[in-house]
Design an enzyme around this catalytic site. Structure first.
Site, PDB file in Angstrom:
ATOM      1  N   LYS A  52       0.842  -1.199   0.000  1.00  0.00           N
ATOM      2  CA  LYS A  52       0.000   0.000   0.000  1.00  0.00           C
ATOM      3  C   LYS A  52       0.882   1.256   0.000  1.00  0.00           C
ATOM      4  O   LYS A  52       0.606   2.227  -0.704  1.00  0.00           O
ATOM      5  CB  LYS A  52      -0.952  -0.023   1.205  1.00  0.00           C
ATOM      6  CG  LYS A  52      -2.064  -1.043   1.011  1.00  0.00           C
ATOM      7  CD  LYS A  52      -2.877  -1.380   2.245  1.00  0.00           C
ATOM      8  CE  LYS A  52      -3.821  -2.544   1.929  1.00  0.00           C
ATOM      9  NZ  LYS A  52      -4.588  -3.037   3.066  1.00  0.00           N
ATOM     10  N   GLN A  96      -5.120  -2.165   9.155  1.00  0.00           N
ATOM     11  CA  GLN A  96      -4.898  -3.462   8.506  1.00  0.00           C
ATOM     12  C   GLN A  96      -5.472  -4.598   9.355  1.00  0.00           C
ATOM     13  O   GLN A  96      -5.192  -4.686  10.546  1.00  0.00           O
ATOM     14  CB  GLN A  96      -3.378  -3.660   8.295  1.00  0.00           C
ATOM     15  CG  GLN A  96      -3.025  -4.896   7.513  1.00  0.00           C
ATOM     16  CD  GLN A  96      -3.538  -4.848   6.063  1.00  0.00           C
ATOM     17  OE1 GLN A  96      -3.381  -3.861   5.370  1.00  0.00           O
ATOM     18  NE2 GLN A  96      -4.168  -5.921   5.626  1.00  0.00           N
ATOM     19  N   ASP A 119     -11.509   1.916   3.241  1.00  0.00           N
ATOM     20  CA  ASP A 119     -11.839   0.505   2.998  1.00  0.00           C
ATOM     21  C   ASP A 119     -13.346   0.333   2.825  1.00  0.00           C
ATOM     22  O   ASP A 119     -13.812  -0.722   2.411  1.00  0.00           O
ATOM     23  CB  ASP A 119     -11.393  -0.364   4.201  1.00  0.00           C
ATOM     24  CG  ASP A 119      -9.981  -0.915   4.017  1.00  0.00           C
ATOM     25  OD1 ASP A 119      -9.550  -1.056   2.855  1.00  0.00           O
ATOM     26  OD2 ASP A 119      -9.325  -1.214   5.038  1.00  0.00           O
TER      27      ASP A 119
END
Ligand code: NAP
Length: 284
Positions: A52, A96, A119
C-alpha cells in the site's frame, strides 16, 4: 479462445489516472494523505502494508504508517484513530486486518470517520452501498467492477452468480452488480446444488478462499469468470479459487491469480483516498 483479463495492466492504467489527478489536486494546494495502522507483526499484513505504501509513492499520495506493538490495547488504538479522524491533513485511514484477538475489530472499524473510511467497512458506508448512493466503495468488489467495465462486459440483464457472502467481498459485490441491473444470485457454504446454479452464470465471481474449488463442470461455456481467491496450492504456490487451467478452456474470459483481482484492490484503495481527499476539500 479465452480472453485473460490482465489485472496488472488495468490497475497500472488506474494508478496512472489517479497520479494525474493527485498532481492536479496538489496544484490546488491539497496533498492527499493516507494513514495506515498496523497492529502486531503478522508477516502477511506487513507485506500488504508495504504494498500500500509503495502504491501511495507511485501515485504521489502521502502515506503515514503507524506500526503498533501486538500488546496495544483497544483504548490506545481508538485514541490513535480519534486523533487521525480530527487531523484535517489526513484524508484516509485504514487499519490493517486482522487485529490481535483482544481488540474488537468491529469497534475499531466503526470508529474510523465514515468520510475517511477508505476501505468502506463502516456500517454507514455499507448502508450507502445498499441504497446504491455511495462515495467510497470496498476496494475488492469495486476493483472487480472496474475490470468488467474496462473489458466492456455487459452486466445489465445478465445472470451473475457470486460465490461467497463475506462483508468485504461477496455481499458488496452482489450489491454493485445489482446496481448495474444484473440478476444476482449469492451462494455460500450452505447452498445446495451449487454447480447447477453456477452453470447458469454469465458472470461468475468466486470469493471463497479454497484453492481451485471451481472446476470446468461448474462453468457455463463462454462465461466471464472472476477469481477473487488468494490461496496456496498443494505445492505452496499462489493460486485462486478457480482451477484456472481447466476453466480457461471453457470460459469466455477469466482473471488469473496472481495478476487478476489482487492488483485492482490496491489501485481502488488509491482511488478511494483521492476521492476522500476531494470530498473533504469540496473539490468535485
Ligand atoms: P471469507 O470471509 O472466509 O468468506 C468466504 C465465503 O465463502 C463465505 O461466505 C463462505 O460461506 C463461502 N464458502 C466457503 N466454502 C464454501 C463452499 N464450499 N461452497 C460455497 N461457498 C463457500 O473470505 P473473504 O474474505 O470473502 O475472501 C475470500 C477469498 O478472497 C480468500 O481467498 C481471500 O484471500 C480472497 N481475497 C482476495 C482479495 C484480493 O485483493 N484479491 C481481497 C479480499 C479477499 P459461509 O458464509 O456459509 O461460511
Amino acid at each position: 479462445m479465452v480472453k485473460i483479463i490482465d489485472g496488472k495492466k488495468i490497475s497500472s492504467d488506474t494508478l496512472d489516472a489517479v497520479a494525474l489527478e493527485v498532481e492536479q489536486l496538489k496544484a490546488k494546494g491539497v496533498e492527499p494523505c493516507l494513514a495506515v495502522i498496523i497492529v502486531g507483526d503478522d508477516p502477511a499484513s506487513r507485506v500488504y502494508v508495504n504494498n500500500k505504501k509503495r502504491s501511495c509513492e507511485r501515485v504521489g499520495i502521502k502515506s503515514l504508517e503507524f506500526a503498533l506493538p501486538a500488546t496495544t490495547t483497544q483504548d490506545e488504538l481508538i485514541e490513535l484513530i480519534d486523533k487521525l479522524n480530527a487531523d484535517p491533513t489526513v484524508n484516509g485511514i485504514l487499519c490493517q486486518l486482522p487485529v490481535p484477538k483482544h481488540i474488537d475489530e468491529t469497534a475499531v472499524l466503526c470508529r474510523i470517520s465514515p468520510e475517511k473510511d477508505v476501505d468502506a467497512f463502516h456500517p454507514q458506508n455499507v448502508g450507502h452501498i445498499m441504497i446504491g448512493d455511495f462515495t467510497l466503495l470496498p476496494c475488492t468488489p469495486a476493483g472487480v467492477m472496474t475490470m468488467l467495465h474496462h473489458e466492456n462486459i455487459d452486466i445489465s440483464g445478465k445472470n451473475c452468480v457470486v460465490i461467497g457472502r463475506s462483508n468485504i467481498v461477496g455481499k458488496p459485490m452482489a450489491m454493485l452488480l445489482l446496481k448495474e441491473n444484473a440478476t444476482v444470485t449469492v451462494c455460500h457454504s450452505k447452498t445446495q446444488n451449487l454447480a447447477e446454479i453456477t452453470r447458469q452464470a454469465d458472470i461468475l465471481v468466486v470469493a471463497i478462499g479454497r484453492a481451485k474449488f471451481v472446476t470446468a463442470d461448474m462453468v457455463k461455456e463462454g462465461a466471464v469468470v472472476i477469481d477473487v481467491g488468494m490461496d496456496r496450492d498443494e505445492n505452496g504456490k499462489l493460486c485462486g479459487d478457480v482451477d484456472f487451467e481447466q476453466v480457461s478452456e471453457k470460459a469466455g474470459s477469466i482473471t488469473p491469480v496472481p495478476g487478476g483481482v489482487g492488483p485492482m484492490t490496491i489501485a481502488t484503495l488509491m482511488q478511494n483516498t483521492l476521492t476522500a481527499a476531494k470530498a473533504q476539500n469540496k473539490i468535485l
